[in-house]
Design an enzyme around this catalytic site. Structure first.
Site, PDB file in Angstrom:
ATOM      1  N   HIS A   1      -1.589  72.106 -19.548  1.00  0.00           N
ATOM      2  CA  HIS A   1      -3.165  72.281 -19.833  1.00  0.00           C
ATOM      3  C   HIS A   1      -3.724  70.929 -19.476  1.00  0.00           C
ATOM      4  O   HIS A   1      -3.420  70.192 -19.827  1.00  0.00           O
ATOM      5  CB  HIS A   1      -3.254  72.833 -21.116  1.00  0.00           C
TER       6      HIS A   1
ATOM      7  N   ASP B   1      -9.229  72.666 -44.347  1.00  0.00           N
ATOM      8  CA  ASP B   1      -9.983  71.584 -43.792  1.00  0.00           C
ATOM      9  C   ASP B   1     -10.032  70.303 -44.460  1.00  0.00           C
ATOM     10  O   ASP B   1     -10.134  70.460 -45.673  1.00  0.00           O
ATOM     11  CB  ASP B   1     -11.349  72.122 -43.052  1.00  0.00           C
TER      12      ASP B   1
ATOM     13  N   ARG C   1     -10.675  82.768 -18.150  1.00  0.00           N
ATOM     14  CA  ARG C   1     -11.686  82.294 -17.492  1.00  0.00           C
ATOM     15  C   ARG C   1     -11.710  82.402 -15.872  1.00  0.00           C
ATOM     16  O   ARG C   1     -12.687  83.084 -15.226  1.00  0.00           O
ATOM     17  CB  ARG C   1     -12.116  81.112 -17.811  1.00  0.00           C
TER      18      ARG C   1
ATOM     19  N   ASN D   1      -5.690  62.739 -31.904  1.00  0.00           N
ATOM     20  CA  ASN D   1      -5.149  64.084 -32.357  1.00  0.00           C
ATOM     21  C   ASN D   1      -3.959  64.127 -32.684  1.00  0.00           C
ATOM     22  O   ASN D   1      -3.443  64.913 -33.574  1.00  0.00           O
ATOM     23  CB  ASN D   1      -5.680  65.056 -31.293  1.00  0.00           C
TER      24      ASN D   1
HETATM   25  N1  LIG Z   1      -6.290  74.769 -25.926  1.00  0.00           N
HETATM   26  C1  LIG Z   1      -7.445  75.349 -25.633  1.00  0.00           C
HETATM   27  O1  LIG Z   1      -7.743  76.181 -24.812  1.00  0.00           O
HETATM   28  C2  LIG Z   1      -8.613  74.947 -26.517  1.00  0.00           C
HETATM   29  C3  LIG Z   1      -9.848  75.384 -26.463  1.00  0.00           C
HETATM   30  C4  LIG Z   1     -10.916  74.702 -27.110  1.00  0.00           C
HETATM   31  C5  LIG Z   1     -10.596  73.694 -28.211  1.00  0.00           C
HETATM   32  N2  LIG Z   1      -9.393  73.365 -28.279  1.00  0.00           N
HETATM   33  C6  LIG Z   1      -9.019  72.270 -29.229  1.00  0.00           C
HETATM   34  O2  LIG Z   1      -9.027  72.475 -30.526  1.00  0.00           O
HETATM   35  C7  LIG Z   1      -9.278  71.792 -31.390  1.00  0.00           C
HETATM   36  C8  LIG Z   1     -10.351  72.037 -32.505  1.00  0.00           C
HETATM   37  O3  LIG Z   1     -11.563  72.276 -31.441  1.00  0.00           O
HETATM   38  P1  LIG Z   1     -12.992  72.664 -32.638  1.00  0.00           P
HETATM   39  O4  LIG Z   1     -13.983  72.731 -31.542  1.00  0.00           O
HETATM   40  O5  LIG Z   1     -12.770  73.587 -33.366  1.00  0.00           O
HETATM   41  O6  LIG Z   1     -13.147  71.308 -33.054  1.00  0.00           O
HETATM   42  P2  LIG Z   1     -13.778  70.979 -34.780  1.00  0.00           P
HETATM   43  O7  LIG Z   1     -14.345  69.246 -34.451  1.00  0.00           O
HETATM   44  O8  LIG Z   1     -15.175  71.678 -34.454  1.00  0.00           O
HETATM   45  O9  LIG Z   1     -12.876  71.316 -35.564  1.00  0.00           O
HETATM   46  C9  LIG Z   1     -11.901  70.451 -35.625  1.00  0.00           C
HETATM   47  C10 LIG Z   1     -11.756  70.544 -37.617  1.00  0.00           C
HETATM   48  O10 LIG Z   1     -10.513  69.620 -37.780  1.00  0.00           O
HETATM   49  C11 LIG Z   1     -10.798  69.332 -39.009  1.00  0.00           C
HETATM   50  N3  LIG Z   1      -9.785  68.113 -39.244  1.00  0.00           N
HETATM   51  C12 LIG Z   1      -9.445  67.043 -38.710  1.00  0.00           C
HETATM   52  N4  LIG Z   1      -8.296  66.447 -39.426  1.00  0.00           N
HETATM   53  C13 LIG Z   1      -8.306  67.226 -40.174  1.00  0.00           C
HETATM   54  C14 LIG Z   1      -6.936  67.078 -41.162  1.00  0.00           C
HETATM   55  N5  LIG Z   1      -6.220  66.030 -41.140  1.00  0.00           N
HETATM   56  N6  LIG Z   1      -6.537  68.138 -41.829  1.00  0.00           N
HETATM   57  C15 LIG Z   1      -7.310  69.431 -41.741  1.00  0.00           C
HETATM   58  N7  LIG Z   1      -8.458  69.349 -40.992  1.00  0.00           N
HETATM   59  C16 LIG Z   1      -8.758  68.375 -40.061  1.00  0.00           C
HETATM   60  C17 LIG Z   1     -12.393  68.747 -38.919  1.00  0.00           C
HETATM   61  O11 LIG Z   1     -12.786  68.612 -40.185  1.00  0.00           O
HETATM   62  C18 LIG Z   1     -12.877  69.805 -38.316  1.00  0.00           C
HETATM   63  O12 LIG Z   1     -13.400  70.745 -39.106  1.00  0.00           O
HETATM   64  C19 LIG Z   1      -9.466  70.359 -30.692  1.00  0.00           C
HETATM   65  O13 LIG Z   1      -8.604  69.699 -30.457  1.00  0.00           O
HETATM   66  C20 LIG Z   1     -10.213  71.153 -29.236  1.00  0.00           C
HETATM   67  O14 LIG Z   1      -9.771  70.277 -28.028  1.00  0.00           O
HETATM   68  C21 LIG Z   1      -8.292  73.908 -27.700  1.00  0.00           C
END
Ligand SMILES: NC(=O)c1ccc[n+]([C@@H]2O[C@H](COP(=O)([O-])OP(=O)(O)OC[C@H]3O[C@@H](n4cnc5c(N)ncnc54)[C@H](O)[C@@H]3O)[C@@H](O)[C@H]2O)c1
Length: 294
Positions: free
Chosen positions: A155, A14, A131, A75
Protein backbone atom coordinates in the site's frame (compact mmCIF):
# COMPACT_ATOMS: atom_id res chain seq x y z
CA UNK A 1 -20.68 -1.06 12.02
CA UNK A 2 -23.58 0.06 14.20
CA UNK A 3 -26.06 0.64 11.38
CA UNK A 4 -25.13 -2.64 9.71
CA UNK A 5 -25.63 -4.56 13.01
CA UNK A 6 -22.65 -6.66 12.04
CA UNK A 7 -21.67 -7.35 15.66
CA UNK A 8 -23.66 -7.69 18.86
CA UNK A 9 -21.12 -5.60 20.78
CA UNK A 10 -18.74 -2.87 19.67
CA UNK A 11 -16.05 -2.05 22.24
CA UNK A 12 -13.98 1.10 21.91
CA UNK A 13 -10.45 1.57 23.29
CA UNK A 14 -8.45 4.79 22.88
CA UNK A 15 -5.60 6.41 24.75
CA UNK A 16 -7.63 9.63 24.68
CA UNK A 17 -10.38 8.74 27.15
CA UNK A 18 -12.47 11.86 26.56
CA UNK A 19 -12.47 11.22 22.83
CA UNK A 20 -13.28 7.54 23.37
CA UNK A 21 -16.28 8.40 25.55
CA UNK A 22 -17.49 11.04 23.10
CA UNK A 23 -17.31 8.49 20.26
CA UNK A 24 -19.24 5.96 22.38
CA UNK A 25 -22.05 8.47 23.07
CA UNK A 26 -22.23 9.53 19.42
CA UNK A 27 -22.36 5.91 18.23
CA UNK A 28 -24.97 5.01 20.89
CA UNK A 29 -27.14 7.89 19.61
CA UNK A 30 -26.85 6.45 16.09
CA UNK A 31 -27.82 3.00 17.42
CA UNK A 32 -30.83 4.38 19.35
CA UNK A 33 -32.03 6.39 16.31
CA UNK A 34 -32.01 3.35 14.04
CA UNK A 35 -33.05 0.74 16.57
CA UNK A 36 -29.71 -1.02 16.06
CA UNK A 37 -29.14 -4.00 18.30
CA UNK A 38 -25.38 -3.41 18.40
CA UNK A 39 -24.34 -2.37 21.93
CA UNK A 40 -21.53 0.17 22.04
CA UNK A 41 -19.36 0.79 25.09
CA UNK A 42 -15.93 1.86 26.27
CA UNK A 43 -13.63 -1.03 27.13
CA UNK A 44 -10.21 -2.00 28.43
CA UNK A 45 -7.46 -3.62 26.37
CA UNK A 46 -8.11 -6.85 28.29
CA UNK A 47 -11.73 -6.89 27.14
CA UNK A 48 -10.74 -6.00 23.57
CA UNK A 49 -8.28 -8.90 23.54
CA UNK A 50 -11.15 -11.31 24.17
CA UNK A 51 -13.23 -10.13 21.19
CA UNK A 52 -13.84 -12.17 18.02
CA UNK A 53 -12.30 -9.39 15.93
CA UNK A 54 -9.80 -6.76 17.08
CA UNK A 55 -9.41 -3.79 14.74
CA UNK A 56 -6.29 -1.69 15.32
CA UNK A 57 -6.76 1.86 14.05
CA UNK A 58 -4.57 3.51 16.68
CA UNK A 59 -2.08 5.85 15.17
CA UNK A 60 -1.38 9.34 14.16
CA UNK A 61 -2.55 10.99 11.00
CA UNK A 62 -0.32 11.39 7.98
CA UNK A 63 -0.14 15.03 7.06
CA UNK A 64 0.29 15.84 3.37
CA UNK A 65 3.99 16.62 2.82
CA UNK A 66 5.28 14.72 5.90
CA UNK A 67 8.16 12.27 5.26
CA UNK A 68 7.00 8.68 5.22
CA UNK A 69 9.88 7.57 7.51
CA UNK A 70 8.92 10.03 10.22
CA UNK A 71 5.27 8.96 10.01
CA UNK A 72 6.21 5.27 9.98
CA UNK A 73 8.37 5.32 13.14
CA UNK A 74 5.72 7.28 15.05
CA UNK A 75 3.03 4.73 14.20
CA UNK A 76 5.31 1.72 14.80
CA UNK A 77 5.80 2.91 18.36
CA UNK A 78 2.02 3.35 18.84
CA UNK A 79 1.17 -0.09 17.42
CA UNK A 80 3.87 -1.78 19.55
CA UNK A 81 2.33 -0.19 22.67
CA UNK A 82 -1.13 -1.34 21.63
CA UNK A 83 0.03 -4.92 21.00
CA UNK A 84 1.85 -5.00 24.37
CA UNK A 85 -1.32 -3.83 26.10
CA UNK A 86 -3.53 -6.35 24.27
CA UNK A 87 -1.52 -9.49 25.05
CA UNK A 88 -2.60 -12.21 25.75
CA UNK A 89 -5.02 -12.22 22.82
CA UNK A 90 -7.82 -14.79 22.49
CA UNK A 91 -6.47 -17.62 20.29
CA UNK A 92 -9.66 -17.46 18.16
CA UNK A 93 -9.42 -13.71 17.51
CA UNK A 94 -8.94 -12.21 14.07
CA UNK A 95 -6.69 -9.14 14.15
CA UNK A 96 -7.27 -6.47 11.50
CA UNK A 97 -4.66 -3.71 11.27
CA UNK A 98 -5.77 -0.47 9.62
CA UNK A 99 -3.08 1.94 10.87
CA UNK A 100 -0.57 3.09 8.27
CA UNK A 101 1.90 2.17 6.86
CA UNK A 102 -0.45 -0.77 6.96
CA UNK A 103 1.76 -3.57 5.54
CA UNK A 104 4.71 -2.73 7.80
CA UNK A 105 2.49 -2.41 10.86
CA UNK A 106 0.56 -5.61 10.11
CA UNK A 107 3.86 -7.52 9.79
CA UNK A 108 5.03 -6.12 13.15
CA UNK A 109 1.65 -6.61 14.85
CA UNK A 110 1.45 -10.26 13.76
CA UNK A 111 4.88 -10.95 15.24
CA UNK A 112 3.78 -9.46 18.56
CA UNK A 113 0.26 -10.91 18.60
CA UNK A 114 0.99 -14.59 19.20
CA UNK A 115 -1.64 -15.37 16.53
CA UNK A 116 -1.03 -17.48 13.42
CA UNK A 117 -0.50 -15.48 10.21
CA UNK A 118 -3.88 -16.68 8.85
CA UNK A 119 -5.64 -14.80 11.67
CA UNK A 120 -3.91 -11.45 11.12
CA UNK A 121 -4.74 -9.23 8.16
CA UNK A 122 -4.24 -5.62 7.16
CA UNK A 123 -6.79 -3.42 5.39
CA UNK A 124 -4.04 -3.02 2.77
CA UNK A 125 -5.26 -1.85 -0.63
CA UNK A 126 -8.94 -2.74 -0.07
CA UNK A 127 -9.97 0.94 -0.11
CA UNK A 128 -7.65 1.77 -3.03
CA UNK A 129 -9.20 -1.11 -5.00
CA UNK A 130 -12.74 0.09 -4.27
CA UNK A 131 -11.81 3.64 -5.24
CA UNK A 132 -10.24 2.55 -8.54
CA UNK A 133 -13.25 0.35 -9.37
CA UNK A 134 -15.48 3.33 -8.63
CA UNK A 135 -13.56 5.61 -10.98
CA UNK A 136 -13.64 2.98 -13.76
CA UNK A 137 -17.38 2.42 -13.16
CA UNK A 138 -18.02 6.16 -13.46
CA UNK A 139 -16.02 6.35 -16.68
CA UNK A 140 -17.70 3.37 -18.29
CA UNK A 141 -21.21 3.98 -16.95
CA UNK A 142 -21.63 0.59 -15.28
CA UNK A 143 -22.35 -0.35 -11.67
CA UNK A 144 -19.26 -0.56 -9.48
CA UNK A 145 -20.06 -4.21 -8.65
CA UNK A 146 -19.65 -5.06 -12.36
CA UNK A 147 -16.02 -3.94 -12.37
CA UNK A 148 -13.41 -6.53 -11.34
CA UNK A 149 -10.14 -4.76 -10.69
CA UNK A 150 -7.82 -4.65 -7.69
CA UNK A 151 -4.87 -2.65 -6.47
CA UNK A 152 -2.14 -5.01 -5.25
CA UNK A 153 1.18 -5.11 -3.47
CA UNK A 154 2.50 -2.76 -0.83
CA UNK A 155 0.00 0.00 0.00
CA UNK A 156 1.37 3.41 -0.98
CA UNK A 157 3.40 4.77 -3.88
CA UNK A 158 4.57 1.26 -4.98
CA UNK A 159 1.10 -0.31 -5.15
CA UNK A 160 0.17 -1.88 -8.49
CA UNK A 161 -3.18 -1.73 -10.31
CA UNK A 162 -3.82 -5.12 -11.93
CA UNK A 163 -5.06 -3.79 -15.27
CA UNK A 164 -4.08 -7.00 -17.12
CA UNK A 165 -6.63 -9.07 -15.13
CA UNK A 166 -9.31 -6.32 -15.07
CA UNK A 167 -12.80 -7.24 -16.22
CA UNK A 168 -16.17 -5.62 -16.68
CA UNK A 169 -19.05 -8.02 -16.09
CA UNK A 170 -16.56 -10.93 -16.45
CA UNK A 171 -15.40 -9.68 -19.88
CA UNK A 172 -11.70 -8.71 -20.07
CA UNK A 173 -11.45 -4.92 -19.92
CA UNK A 174 -9.87 -4.52 -23.36
CA UNK A 175 -12.65 -6.55 -24.98
CA UNK A 176 -15.37 -4.81 -22.97
CA UNK A 177 -14.11 -1.45 -24.21
CA UNK A 178 -13.51 -2.53 -27.80
CA UNK A 179 -16.05 -2.05 -30.60
CA UNK A 180 -17.84 -5.28 -29.73
CA UNK A 181 -18.65 -3.98 -26.28
CA UNK A 182 -18.83 -0.32 -27.25
CA UNK A 183 -22.03 0.29 -25.36
CA UNK A 184 -19.99 -0.03 -22.17
CA UNK A 185 -17.57 2.72 -22.98
CA UNK A 186 -17.98 6.46 -23.23
CA UNK A 187 -14.29 6.68 -24.13
CA UNK A 188 -12.98 3.92 -26.37
CA UNK A 189 -9.73 3.84 -24.37
CA UNK A 190 -9.34 4.30 -20.62
CA UNK A 191 -6.28 6.31 -19.73
CA UNK A 192 -4.97 4.12 -16.93
CA UNK A 193 -2.35 6.53 -15.58
CA UNK A 194 -4.95 9.26 -15.50
CA UNK A 195 -7.40 7.09 -13.56
CA UNK A 196 -4.74 6.08 -11.04
CA UNK A 197 -3.73 9.71 -10.66
CA UNK A 198 -7.39 10.67 -10.17
CA UNK A 199 -7.67 8.14 -7.29
CA UNK A 200 -4.53 9.47 -5.63
CA UNK A 201 -5.65 13.07 -6.11
CA UNK A 202 -9.09 12.33 -4.62
CA UNK A 203 -7.64 10.62 -1.57
CA UNK A 204 -5.09 13.38 -0.91
CA UNK A 205 -7.77 16.04 -1.36
CA UNK A 206 -10.02 14.37 1.23
CA UNK A 207 -7.17 14.01 3.73
CA UNK A 208 -6.05 17.61 3.15
CA UNK A 209 -9.61 18.91 3.61
CA UNK A 210 -11.08 16.60 6.28
CA UNK A 211 -7.92 15.27 7.91
CA UNK A 212 -8.98 11.65 7.36
CA UNK A 213 -11.16 9.30 5.30
CA UNK A 214 -13.46 7.95 8.04
CA UNK A 215 -16.40 6.88 5.85
CA UNK A 216 -14.19 5.04 3.35
CA UNK A 217 -12.07 3.24 5.90
CA UNK A 218 -15.11 2.60 8.13
CA UNK A 219 -16.77 0.87 5.17
CA UNK A 220 -13.65 -1.26 4.66
CA UNK A 221 -13.74 -2.42 8.29
CA UNK A 222 -17.48 -3.11 8.01
CA UNK A 223 -17.01 -5.29 4.91
CA UNK A 224 -14.13 -7.24 6.46
CA UNK A 225 -15.91 -7.79 9.79
CA UNK A 226 -19.13 -8.83 8.01
CA UNK A 227 -17.41 -11.46 5.87
CA UNK A 228 -15.41 -12.80 8.84
CA UNK A 229 -18.23 -12.96 11.40
CA UNK A 230 -20.73 -14.49 8.96
CA UNK A 231 -18.03 -16.83 7.57
CA UNK A 232 -19.05 -15.66 4.09
CA UNK A 233 -15.93 -16.60 2.16
CA UNK A 234 -15.88 -13.33 0.21
CA UNK A 235 -12.85 -12.71 -1.99
CA UNK A 236 -11.16 -9.61 -0.58
CA UNK A 237 -7.94 -7.87 -1.54
CA UNK A 238 -6.28 -7.45 1.84
CA UNK A 239 -2.80 -7.41 3.25
CA UNK A 240 -1.80 -10.95 4.27
CA UNK A 241 1.33 -12.94 4.99
CA UNK A 242 3.59 -14.11 2.17
CA UNK A 243 6.07 -16.74 3.28
CA UNK A 244 8.45 -16.08 0.38
CA UNK A 245 8.95 -12.48 1.51
CA UNK A 246 8.24 -12.99 5.23
CA UNK A 247 6.06 -9.88 5.30
CA UNK A 248 2.53 -8.67 4.56
CA UNK A 249 1.12 -7.09 1.40
CA UNK A 250 -2.11 -7.19 -0.58
CA UNK A 251 -3.35 -9.84 -2.98
CA UNK A 252 -6.86 -11.35 -3.14
CA UNK A 253 -7.79 -14.04 -0.62
CA UNK A 254 -10.89 -15.87 0.57
CA UNK A 255 -11.91 -14.58 4.01
CA UNK A 256 -13.99 -16.38 6.61
CA UNK A 257 -14.42 -16.93 10.35
CA UNK A 258 -10.91 -18.40 10.67
CA UNK A 259 -9.32 -15.52 8.77
CA UNK A 260 -7.51 -16.24 5.51
CA UNK A 261 -8.98 -19.44 4.08
CA UNK A 262 -6.95 -19.53 0.85
CA UNK A 263 -5.19 -17.42 -1.78
CA UNK A 264 -6.70 -16.53 -5.14
CA UNK A 265 -4.50 -16.87 -8.22
CA UNK A 266 -4.38 -13.75 -10.40
CA UNK A 267 -3.06 -13.92 -13.98
CA UNK A 268 -0.87 -10.81 -13.73
CA UNK A 269 1.41 -9.83 -16.57
CA UNK A 270 5.20 -9.89 -16.16
CA UNK A 271 5.51 -6.17 -15.51
CA UNK A 272 2.81 -6.18 -12.78
CA UNK A 273 4.29 -9.27 -11.18
CA UNK A 274 7.79 -7.78 -11.11
CA UNK A 275 6.54 -4.51 -9.61
CA UNK A 276 4.66 -6.39 -6.85
CA UNK A 277 7.75 -8.52 -6.13
CA UNK A 278 10.06 -5.49 -6.12
CA UNK A 279 7.89 -3.62 -3.60
CA UNK A 280 7.67 -6.77 -1.46
CA UNK A 281 11.48 -7.08 -1.44
CA UNK A 282 11.81 -3.44 -0.38
CA UNK A 283 9.25 -3.91 2.39
CA UNK A 284 11.04 -7.03 3.58
CA UNK A 285 14.34 -5.10 3.85
CA UNK A 286 12.59 -2.34 5.79
CA UNK A 287 10.97 -4.82 8.20
CA UNK A 288 14.31 -6.53 8.86
CA UNK A 289 15.87 -3.12 9.63
CA UNK A 290 13.02 -2.16 11.97
CA UNK A 291 13.29 -5.49 13.83
CA UNK A 292 17.08 -5.07 14.19
CA UNK A 293 16.62 -1.58 15.62
CA UNK A 294 14.04 -2.75 18.21
N1 LIG B 1 -5.16 1.27 5.19
C1 LIG B 1 -6.01 2.23 4.81
O1 LIG B 1 -6.63 2.15 3.75
C2 LIG B 1 -6.21 3.43 5.72
C3 LIG B 1 -7.17 4.38 5.39
C4 LIG B 1 -7.37 5.44 6.26
C5 LIG B 1 -6.63 5.56 7.42
N2 LIG B 1 -5.69 4.63 7.69
C6 LIG B 1 -4.84 4.74 8.90
O2 LIG B 1 -5.61 4.43 10.05
C7 LIG B 1 -5.06 5.11 11.18
C8 LIG B 1 -6.17 5.85 11.89
O3 LIG B 1 -6.68 6.87 11.04
P1 LIG B 1 -7.70 7.94 11.65
O4 LIG B 1 -8.03 8.89 10.56
O5 LIG B 1 -8.81 7.26 12.39
O6 LIG B 1 -6.74 8.66 12.68
P2 LIG B 1 -7.14 9.43 14.01
O7 LIG B 1 -5.95 10.25 14.38
O8 LIG B 1 -8.47 10.11 13.84
O9 LIG B 1 -7.38 8.27 15.08
C9 LIG B 1 -6.33 7.56 15.65
C10 LIG B 1 -6.71 7.32 17.09
O10 LIG B 1 -5.68 6.55 17.69
C11 LIG B 1 -5.61 6.95 19.04
N3 LIG B 1 -4.34 6.50 19.62
C12 LIG B 1 -3.10 7.01 19.45
N4 LIG B 1 -2.21 6.31 20.17
C13 LIG B 1 -2.88 5.32 20.80
C14 LIG B 1 -2.53 4.26 21.68
N5 LIG B 1 -1.25 4.07 22.05
N6 LIG B 1 -3.50 3.46 22.15
C15 LIG B 1 -4.79 3.63 21.75
N7 LIG B 1 -5.19 4.60 20.92
C16 LIG B 1 -4.25 5.44 20.46
C17 LIG B 1 -5.75 8.46 18.98
O11 LIG B 1 -6.13 9.01 20.25
C18 LIG B 1 -6.84 8.61 17.92
O12 LIG B 1 -8.13 8.67 18.49
C19 LIG B 1 -3.95 6.02 10.64
O13 LIG B 1 -2.72 5.39 10.83
C20 LIG B 1 -4.30 6.13 9.16
O14 LIG B 1 -3.16 6.40 8.37
C21 LIG B 1 -5.47 3.56 6.89
Amino acid sequence: MVLGEVATDLLLVDIDLELRDAQVHDLCDAAYCCGSKTRVRAATYKEAAECDIIVVTAGSKWTVGETSINFMYRNISIVRNVMDALRPISPRAILIVVSNPVDTLTTIAQGLSGLPTSQVIGSGTFLDSARLRGVVADKTGVAVDSVQLSVLGVHGPAQVSEWSAAKINDIPLEKALSDGGAQLSRDSVLNREELEYECQRQSEAVIRTKGSVPFGVGAVVLRLCATILADRGDICTVSHYHQEFDCYFSLPVVLGRNGILRNIYLPLNQDELERVRKSAHQLRKMVVRIKQEA
